[in-house]
Every structure is written in structure tokens, then in C-alpha cells.
Scaffold this active site. Structure first.
Site, short mmCIF file in Angstrom:
data_model
loop_
_atom_site.label_atom_id
_atom_site.label_comp_id
_atom_site.label_asym_id
_atom_site.label_seq_id
_atom_site.Cartn_x
_atom_site.Cartn_y
_atom_site.Cartn_z
N PHE A 39 0.82 -1.22 0.00
CA PHE A 39 0.00 0.00 0.00
C PHE A 39 0.85 1.27 0.00
O PHE A 39 0.62 2.21 0.78
CB PHE A 39 -0.95 0.04 1.22
CG PHE A 39 -2.09 -0.93 1.18
CD1 PHE A 39 -2.43 -1.62 0.03
CD2 PHE A 39 -2.85 -1.15 2.32
CE1 PHE A 39 -3.50 -2.52 0.00
CE2 PHE A 39 -3.92 -2.03 2.31
CZ PHE A 39 -4.25 -2.73 1.16
N SER A 73 -5.69 -7.56 0.73
CA SER A 73 -4.30 -7.58 0.28
C SER A 73 -3.45 -8.34 1.29
O SER A 73 -3.64 -8.16 2.50
CB SER A 73 -3.77 -6.16 0.11
OG SER A 73 -4.42 -5.53 -0.96
N THR A 129 -0.31 -6.15 4.06
CA THR A 129 -0.43 -5.37 5.29
C THR A 129 -0.74 -6.36 6.40
O THR A 129 -1.80 -7.01 6.36
CB THR A 129 -1.54 -4.31 5.17
OG1 THR A 129 -1.13 -3.33 4.20
CG2 THR A 129 -1.78 -3.60 6.50
N ASN A 171 -8.85 -10.50 -5.10
CA ASN A 171 -7.50 -9.97 -4.96
C ASN A 171 -6.50 -11.09 -5.29
O ASN A 171 -6.89 -12.16 -5.75
CB ASN A 171 -7.31 -9.43 -3.53
CG ASN A 171 -6.39 -8.24 -3.49
OD1 ASN A 171 -5.30 -8.28 -4.09
ND2 ASN A 171 -6.77 -7.18 -2.81
C1 FMN Z 1 1.50 -4.67 -8.45
C2 FMN Z 1 0.12 -4.88 -7.96
C3 FMN Z 1 -0.41 -4.02 -7.01
C4 FMN Z 1 -1.71 -4.20 -6.53
N1 FMN Z 1 -2.20 -3.33 -5.62
C5 FMN Z 1 -3.48 -3.47 -5.20
C6 FMN Z 1 -4.03 -2.55 -4.29
O1 FMN Z 1 -3.39 -1.57 -3.88
N2 FMN Z 1 -5.30 -2.76 -3.87
C7 FMN Z 1 -6.07 -3.81 -4.31
O2 FMN Z 1 -7.24 -3.94 -3.90
N3 FMN Z 1 -5.57 -4.70 -5.19
C8 FMN Z 1 -4.31 -4.55 -5.64
N4 FMN Z 1 -3.80 -5.45 -6.53
C9 FMN Z 1 -4.63 -6.60 -6.95
C10 FMN Z 1 -5.36 -6.35 -8.26
O3 FMN Z 1 -6.26 -5.27 -8.13
C11 FMN Z 1 -6.14 -7.61 -8.70
O4 FMN Z 1 -7.15 -7.89 -7.74
C12 FMN Z 1 -5.24 -8.83 -8.81
O5 FMN Z 1 -3.98 -8.49 -9.35
C13 FMN Z 1 -5.87 -9.90 -9.70
O6 FMN Z 1 -6.11 -9.42 -10.99
P1 FMN Z 1 -5.10 -9.68 -12.24
O7 FMN Z 1 -4.85 -11.16 -12.30
O8 FMN Z 1 -5.83 -9.15 -13.44
O9 FMN Z 1 -3.86 -8.92 -11.96
C14 FMN Z 1 -2.50 -5.28 -7.03
C15 FMN Z 1 -1.97 -6.14 -8.00
C16 FMN Z 1 -0.68 -5.95 -8.47
C17 FMN Z 1 -0.15 -6.89 -9.52
#
Ligand code: FMN
Length: 333
Positions: free
Chosen positions: A113, A174, A177, A237
Site C-alpha cells: 500500500f 491484500s 499489510t 484480490n
Molecule cells: C503490483 C500490484 C499491485 C496491486 N495493488 C493493489 C491494491 O493496492 N489494492 C487492491 O485492492 N488490489 C491490488 N492489486 C490486486 C489487483 O487489483 C487484482 O485484484 C489482482 O492483481 C488480480 O487481478 P489480475 O490477475 O488481473 O492482476 C494489485 C496487484 C498488483 C499486480
């Protein structure tokens, strides 16, 4: 393979993933005025009293501080979920904290975060609204690392950011944290959601859950969302699991702890979506996220009950032309 994928393949082995991301967001901001307006091949979606130009959104974490919303809209996204934003600004975990697993079209992150904090992001969103964001803007809020009172911490962010958000997402999922995911238990979640609802009033409110909840945990969150009058659930997530990966074990080990995203999430995200839709019927908006990297997968999620879809990792691997490609594929499917 297009030019971006070729470039990505060469860059991926040499430049730290987080630096590539930073360069990408900066380039996006610079290019926004000259990017062509997105076409409207895909049917818009009405949900939660909002009108999404198309069902494809950018998942939280890509534009944590609301720096690139207009550019992302220009690339075609029908929604941008900014954040996660915390009440206080915080630097996140030490670098490196973002890793690529190309053999799996996956990422591992333990960003923790990093963000500019609720006050700064709220000011940016207020300015954005004046100019017109060009897309639906969701705001994802999370707990500050140093907060001793989680409810008060989320309450502050909801109060400051709620007025500038088209919808608000409470992130309790997440893995980076310490203790955050414990808030997914119903006893902890109930007062938290009540406090945020109290602050945001009629603004649509959703909760974001992990891929790592068991069936009973998914059902419990679904029931709580209904009982508390939430508008929807964002699922999922990242996962802390590392099963069935194609990447060499030393590559996976070198990445270390954190949340795994991308193609390995397809199975878990589909399963959670199906379970949620069966449980809540048509009463909630469901935003499916996890491993979506094509129009076909987006279509499959919509047919399995998703109201909207989001992606992060597929966009990172696919590059700036990726959202339009997915929308083209969606329109043709
Ligand atoms: C580098 C990175 C940072 C992320 N930061 C957050 C975040 O701050 N808050 C959140 O809810 N999800 C965060 N995610 C999760 C994504 O929003 C998503 O739920 C997750 O990556 C699955 O989707 P995807 O397979 O399309 O990446 C993050 C993902 C990545 C790869």
C-alpha cells in the site's frame, strides 16, 4: 506477438518491474491529450446507478494515486479503480517488491500500500472531476500500516474520499499489510462496513475479497454484504498460494512473499465468482477480477455472472493496446 510484447520480453529481463510501471504511468499521462477517443463497440453496462461505457475496468493498484485516470480512460477502460488509498501517506515495503513470472504470465507483489494518502488523492480526484475523468472512477480504501484502530482509519478515508468517488471499495484482502486479511472475518468486517457506509451515504459501496477464502468464508462475506446493504463485491484480490506454476522453483523463490496475480488466478477467481453469484442471486453487483487476459475470458466471466470485469496483470503483459483488443474481442463474441 505485437511490438509491445516483443519490447516487454526484452525489457522484462533487464529493468526492474516497478520502474517499468512508473515509466508506463508517466508516459500515459504525457500521451493522454493525443490518444484517440475510445470507440464504443461494446454495450455499456448500467450498475449501481452508474453507467459504465463498457464492462472492462482497471483493477486497483495500477493507479494508486489517481495520476493516470484520463489516460486509462483513453486507452478504453470503462472504469478505473484508484487506490488502494490509506488514511495516511505511506511508503510501502522496501524494494524490490514487484516481480514478473513470465512463464506464468503472472506477477508477485508485496507493494504494501505505497500511496500518497487520502488527503492528496482526494484533492487530485476533485480536480479530475472538474475536468471530467472520462470514465467511472472507483476508489479503493485500505488500512494504514500504523493504524491502531482499523475502523477509525477506514472511516477517515471514506469521509475524505467518498465525495469524489463514483463507488467505494473496502479492501480487506491484500496480503501485504499484516493482519489486514483478518478483517474478512464477519465479526471484524461488520463494524468496518457499517462505519464506511455511514460515511459514504448513498455512494455505491463494495467489498474486495481474496482468492484464498474457503467456501464458508465466501458465503459469510456474501451474506454480510446483503445484510449490510452493500452494492457489490469485487472478487478477487491476489493469492498467497503458489500451486501449479510453470515458472522454475528458483524464480518463484526469488520473488519471495507477496500476492500472486495473473493467469494462475483464473481457476480460483472463476470459482469464487460462481459461488458468489449462486449465493446472492441478482441482488449484488459482482466485479470479477483475476487472470483476465482476453475478450474470451472476459466474456466467460460475464456469462458466469459477473456484472463487470477488471484486470491488472493482463494489461501489464499486453500493453497499451490491450484494452482495445479485449473490447474488440468482446464485441465480436
Ligand atoms: C503490483 C500490484 C499491485 C496491486 N495493488 C493493489 C491494491 O493496492 N489494492 C487492491 O485492492 N488490489 C491490488 N492489486 C490486486 C489487483 O487489483 C487484482 O485484484 C489482482 O492483481 C488480480 O487481478 P489480475 O490477475 O488481473 O492482476 C494489485 C496487484 C498488483 C499486480
Amino acid at each position: 506477438m505485437d511490438a509491445y510484447e516483443l519490447l516487454f520480453r526484452h525489457v522484462a529481463t533487464r529493468v526492474p518491474a516497478e520502474l517499468t510501471h512508473r515509466v508506463g504511468v508517466t508516459a500515459l499521462r504525457a500521451a493522454t491529450p493525443v490518444l484517440p477517443a475510445p470507440s464504443a463497440d461494446v454495450a455499456p453496462v448500467e450498475a449501481m446507478g452508474l453507467r459504465f461505457a463498457n464492462p472492462l475496468g482497471v483493477a486497483a493498484g495500477y493507479d494508486k494515486d489517481a495520476e493516470g485516470v484520463r489516460g486509462l480512460a483513453r486507452l478504453g477502460f470503462g472504469a478505473v479503480e484508484v487506490g488502494t488509498v490509506t488514511a495516511r501517506p505511506q511508503p510501502g515495503n522496501p524494494r524490490p517488491r514487484l516481480f514478473r513470472l513470465p512463464a506464468d504470465r503472472a506477477l508477485v507483489n508485496r507493494m504494501g500500500f505505497n500511496n500518497a494518502g487520502a488527503d492528496v488523492v482526494a484533492a487530485r480526484l476533485a480536480a479530475l472531476r472538474q475536468r471530467g475523468a472520462g470514465t467511472v472512477v472507483g476508489v479503493n480504501i485500505g488500512r494504514s500500516k500504523t493504524a491502531s484502530d482499523a475502523v477509525a482509519d477506514y472511516r477517515y478515508s471514506a469521509r475524505v474520499l467518498g465525495p469524489h468517488a463514483d463507488y467505494v471499495v473496502v479492501n480487506v484482502s491484500s496480503p501485504n499489510t499484516p493482519g489486514l486479511r483478518d478483517l474478512q472475518g464477519v465479526d471484524a468486517l461488520e463494524p468496518l462496513l457499517a462505519a464506511v457506509r455511514d460515511e459514504v451515504g448513498a455512494t455505491p459501496l463494495l467489498v474486495k475479497i481474496t482468492a484464498d477464502l474457503d467456501d464458508a468464508g465466501v458465503d459469510a462475506v456474501a451474506d454480510l454484504a446483503l445484510a449490510q446493504g452493500l452494492d457489490g463485491i469485487v472478487a478477487t484480490n491476489t493469492t498467497v498460494a503458489r500451486s501449479d506454476l510453470a515458472s522454475a522453483p528458483d524464480v518463484v523463490e526469488a520473488a519471495g512473499a507477496g500476492g500472486l496475480s495473473g493467469a494462475p488466478l483464473v481457476g480460483p477467481a472463476r470459482a469464487v465468482l460462481a459461488r458468489l453469484r449462486a449465493r446472492v442471486g441478482e441482488r449484488l453487483t459482482l466485479v470479477s477480477v483475476g487472470g483476465i487476459d482476453s475478450g474470451a475470458e472476459a466474456r466467460a466471466r460475464l456469462e458466469a455472472g459477473a456484472t463487470l470485469v477488471q484486470a491488472y496483470t493482463g494489461f501489464v503483459y499486453g500493453g497499451p493496446a490491450w484494452p482495445r483488443r479485449v473490447l474488440r474481442e468482446l464485441a465480436a463474441s
